[in-house]
Design an enzyme around this catalytic site. Structure first.
Site, PDB file in Angstrom:
ATOM      1  N   HIS A   1     -37.676 -36.010   0.520  1.00 10.11           N
ATOM      2  CA  HIS A   1     -37.902 -34.841   1.382  1.00 10.11           C
ATOM      3  C   HIS A   1     -39.098 -34.988   2.316  1.00 10.11           C
ATOM      4  CE1 HIS A   1     -34.925 -33.178  -1.184  1.00 10.11           C
ATOM      5  NE2 HIS A   1     -35.208 -31.918  -1.015  1.00 10.11           N
TER       6      HIS A   1
ATOM      7  N   GLY B   1     -32.581 -36.248   5.342  1.00 15.17           N
ATOM      8  CA  GLY B   1     -31.509 -35.852   4.427  1.00 15.17           C
ATOM      9  C   GLY B   1     -31.535 -34.349   4.207  1.00 15.17           C
ATOM     10  N   HIS B   2     -32.712 -33.774   4.223  1.00 17.48           N
ATOM     11  CA  HIS B   2     -32.847 -32.310   4.182  1.00 17.48           C
ATOM     12  C   HIS B   2     -33.433 -31.876   5.512  1.00 17.48           C
ATOM     13  CE1 HIS B   2     -33.505 -28.241   3.120  1.00 17.48           C
ATOM     14  NE2 HIS B   2     -33.462 -28.400   1.817  1.00 17.48           N
TER      15      HIS B   2
ATOM     16  N   HIS C   1     -24.743 -28.751   1.407  1.00 14.35           N
ATOM     17  CA  HIS C   1     -25.879 -27.924   0.982  1.00 14.35           C
ATOM     18  C   HIS C   1     -26.131 -26.828   2.017  1.00 14.35           C
ATOM     19  CE1 HIS C   1     -30.149 -27.090   0.056  1.00 14.35           C
ATOM     20  NE2 HIS C   1     -29.877 -27.548  -1.151  1.00 14.35           N
TER      21      HIS C   1
ATOM     22  N   GLU D   1     -25.480 -26.813  -4.525  1.00 12.48           N
ATOM     23  CA  GLU D   1     -25.963 -25.639  -3.773  1.00 12.48           C
ATOM     24  C   GLU D   1     -25.230 -25.561  -2.442  1.00 12.48           C
ATOM     25  OE1 GLU D   1     -30.215 -26.749  -3.707  1.00 12.48           O
ATOM     26  OE2 GLU D   1     -30.485 -25.366  -5.380  1.00 12.48           O
TER      27      GLU D   1
ATOM     28  N   GLU E   1     -27.797 -18.880  -2.543  1.00 11.41           N
ATOM     29  CA  GLU E   1     -29.244 -19.036  -2.664  1.00 11.41           C
ATOM     30  C   GLU E   1     -29.984 -18.149  -1.668  1.00 11.41           C
ATOM     31  OE1 GLU E   1     -30.512 -23.114  -2.435  1.00 11.41           O
ATOM     32  OE2 GLU E   1     -32.605 -22.555  -2.089  1.00 11.41           O
TER      33      GLU E   1
ATOM     34  N   CYS F   1     -38.441 -23.073  -3.845  1.00 11.31           N
ATOM     35  CA  CYS F   1     -38.237 -22.893  -2.406  1.00 11.31           C
ATOM     36  C   CYS F   1     -38.088 -21.429  -2.023  1.00 11.31           C
ATOM     37  CB  CYS F   1     -37.003 -23.673  -1.963  1.00 11.31           C
ATOM     38  SG  CYS F   1     -35.536 -23.374  -2.960  1.00 11.31           S
ATOM     39  N   CYS F   2     -37.402 -20.645  -2.881  1.00 12.02           N
ATOM     40  CA  CYS F   2     -37.020 -19.294  -2.452  1.00 12.02           C
ATOM     41  C   CYS F   2     -38.181 -18.299  -2.349  1.00 12.02           C
ATOM     42  CB  CYS F   2     -35.932 -18.740  -3.371  1.00 12.02           C
ATOM     43  SG  CYS F   2     -34.380 -19.672  -3.339  1.00 12.02           S
TER      44      CYS F   2
END
Ligand code: ZN
Length: 658
Positions: A146, A197-198, A272, A324, A340, A423-424
């Site tokens: 990441h 990738g993210h 995702h 996800e 999510e 993350c959230c």
């Protein structure tokens, strides 16, 4: 008086094709809330959730990890995404300080920023994990790790903190890092042709471009987007370089991270969900800045797929916990819904960008749906506990006895204090801290109102300051009064969004009713006139309890109905309705009434109705029998979905048998 749902079938107006951006958002610093719905939530966000997130980040080692003191053999190695958690906290603090100066909070943030600056390597590189844990693996696995994602969140933090405080330190650090990234990645000789990738850095680089005016950051964002999914596939080449079999990955193809084909050739939202939303937001940003209509067209196509076939009624997206991710059209299971919180936030980000580009209220409709339901459900009313996944049906007993569910803490039926993958919570934090940005937009000749929230916004329309003062009890009531206060009389268009949920509305200017059928343009009631200071526009939107049905292809909702009133989706909770919620039914002719409950859940409007229940009486020793259960008549009470999970734990249900 009129009745119409004119925005449902709007086409893209011709003028959209001549100018790529139709409007600019009014910054949240020019918007103030005085309502009883969002203003208290922003206060809790600032006074409770910011400290909670700091404490959690401190206790889990995320903040001190920036000191780079971790050594091999030490416990708790800094994880590859820790940087992003602290970055989102700093971003939220930047927003908060912009509107509510707080020297103690600023000092706390400055201390972290000092550590971040000290952690920057001589060549500009900046990442905790790949400095202290695996320093030899920098930029070797963009697919799974990441680094660029963390860089993106740090850039967003730097921009927010600079805008909020005027302090350049973090911004300068991140410009150096972005320059390092721009040297490392690109089409030139010796550069890597990789991409994250993210996704996330794409939209962040556009923010960095906007604040610095440095074109190279926009170019880098465009490079990452253009390069994505090309052949030969970068992630395969990269895996080979690591000595790995490129086919050996835990997801079957590159769709997991939206690199299965070039972005302009993607027609369905895959993989995702959070990554997809950040990518699509970045695509919209690059389209807005470069005028690239092929990117805009790709966004439109993907938007149709998401919102017509892959979105929950709550605005939640990504229906599978495994990965996800998005699955297939109309696959929207309720109990194992992932949805999510970050994905709903990502949908808000994307919708916000699309409405600026298209001036079409269907984007703002989705923004509102996600915000009031699937985003807001992510944090408890007291601001201390969080949902990662946001299911539409919950049975805690089943969760406790099924190992397959227990392996998914994100699906927990109870709000959690924090998450290992956190993350959230800070994502909700930064969203609520900057909420004002979603309410108004401005252009040379138009003032747009997207959301109805009591308070005021100061816009610049045609070079003139125009303050719009909203008085309303929205979302509990559909009566909105907008007082228009230009600095002096001026001609412009006031465009008020007519929400997609609204089927009947009346409009008045200074008490005079208007024939509104012709005023609705792509979902906005467009009022063009010479505005005098103090002109008052009144919009009355009928807000009955609506029974909402899903497309019959949504198998999980067949024979079921959901309740919605205004922008709010409702649900049943065990604490109000007893256990075994799926035994309840809401016959089509059942009466449903909405009324205020000022002392319940911070003050809500509940929906009460007459329903039925399948009786479990008379089944001793029987699991199956050739006679149906008895039917009892019972009262049913529904509360707004966002407010569930704040009382005694128990079952919850959105889609009710009809
Ligand atoms: Zn998340």
């Amino acid at each position: 008086m009129w009745t119409a749902i004119t925005q449902q079938n709007t086409t893209i107006a011709e003028d959209i094709m001549t100018g790529i951006k139709k409007m600019e958002p009014v910054p949240f610093t020019h918007v103030a809330f005085t309502d009883s719905f969002w203003a208290p939530r922003q206060t809790i966000n600032r006074e409770v959730t910011i400290p909670v997130a700091y404490r959690q980040s401190k206790e889990t080692g995320r903040i001190d990890a920036w000191k780079l003191t971790w050594k091999p053999g030490d416990p708790n190695p800094p994880h590859i995404f820790w940087d992003s958690d602290v970055a989102k906290w700093l971003e939220a603090v930047g927003y908060s300080l912009a509107t509510h100066p707080d020297p103690a909070l600023e000092a706390l943030a400055d201390a972290i920023i000092d550590d971040i600056a000290a952690a920057q390597q001589p060549d500009g590189y900046l990442n905790i994990h790949f400095t202290v844990v695996e320093p030899d693996k920098r930029w070797t696995n963009l697919r799974d790790w990441h680094e660029l994602y963390c860089a993106g969140h740090l850039i967003e933090a730097a921009v927010a903190y600079y805008n909020g405080t005027g302090k350049r330190k973090l911004l300068d650090v991140l410009c150096r890092y972005a320059d390092h990234i721009a040297r490392t990645f690109g089409p030139g000789e010796g550069q890597k042709r990789g991409y994250p990738g993210h996704e996330e850095i794409e939209l962040a680089l556009v923010k960095l471009y906007r604040v610095t005016g440095e074109r190279r950051y926009l170019d880098l964002a465009r490079f990452f987007i253009d390069e994505r999914g090309r052949q030969p596939h970068y992630f395969d080449l990269e895996a080979q370089a690591r000595g790995e079999d490129p086919a050996k990955r835990w997801y079957p193809d590159h769709s997991y991270n939206q690199s299965h084909r070039p972005v302009r050739e993607q027609t369905t939202a895959e993989g995702h969900a959070v990554r997809a939303m950040y990518l699509f937001s970045g695509m919209a940003d690059v389209a807005a800045e470069t005028g690239d209509r092929s990117l805009l067209q790709a966004c439109r196509t993907l938007w149709e797929n998401v919102t017509h076939k892959r979105m929950y009624i709550t605005g939640g997206i990504g229906s599978s916990a495994h990965g996800e991710r998005f699955t297939c059209d109309y696959d929207l299971p309720n109990e194992i819904a992932y949805a999510e919180t970050c994905a709903a936030i990502g949908l808000v980000l994307w919708a916000h960008r699309m409405v600026q580009l298209e001036a079409d209220a269907r984007y703002a409709d989705v923004l509102e749906r996600a915000l009031y339901n699937g985003v807001l459900s992510g944090v408890s009313l007291d601001g201390t506990r969080f949902f990662y996944g946001n299911p539409l049906e919950v049975n805690p007993e089943k969760f406790a006895c099924r190992p397959d569910l227990l392996h998914q803490p994100a699906l927990s039926p109870r709000r959690q204090a924090w998450f290992g993958c956190a993350c959230c919570p800070p994502n909700v934090l930064r969203t609520l801290a900057s909420l004002g940005q979603y309410v108004y937009s401005q252009s040379d000749n138009k003032a747009y109102v997207h959301l109805y929230i009591q308070g005021e916004g100061t816009l610049t329309v045609g070079g003139q300051k125009v303050t719009l003062v909203q008085k309303t009890r929205y979302p509990w009531e559909g009566h909105v009064q907008v007082t228009v206060q230009p600095s002096h009389a001026a001609t412009f268009t006031l465009a008020l969004r007519l929400p997609g949920w609204c089927r009947k509305a009346t409009l008045r200017i200074n008490g005079e009713p208007l024939e509104t059928d012709t005023l609705c343009q792509q979902g906005y009631l467009s009022l063009s006139r010479l505005w005098q200071p103090g002109d008052v526009v009144t919009l009355d939107m009928a807000m009955p309890v609506e029974r909402i049905y899903a497309h019959p292809a949504v198998r999980d909702d067949v024979g079921r109905v959901a309740l919605q009133r205004g922008p709010l989706v409702y649900c049943l909770e065990q604490v109000d309705n007893g256990p075994n919620l799926p035994t309840l039914a809401l016959p089509r002719q059942a009466s449903l009434t909405a009324h205020d409950e000022p002392s319940l859940l911070g003050g809500i409007v509940v929906i009460d109705g007459e329903g039925t229940r399948l009786s479990t009486e008379g089944w001793p020793g029987q699991l199956y029998r050739p006679a149906p259960p008895q039917i009892e008549h019972v009262p049913i009470r529904a509360i707004p979905y966002y407010a569930w999970g704040n009382r005694a734990p128990g079952e919850m249900l959105v889609w009710i048998r009809e």
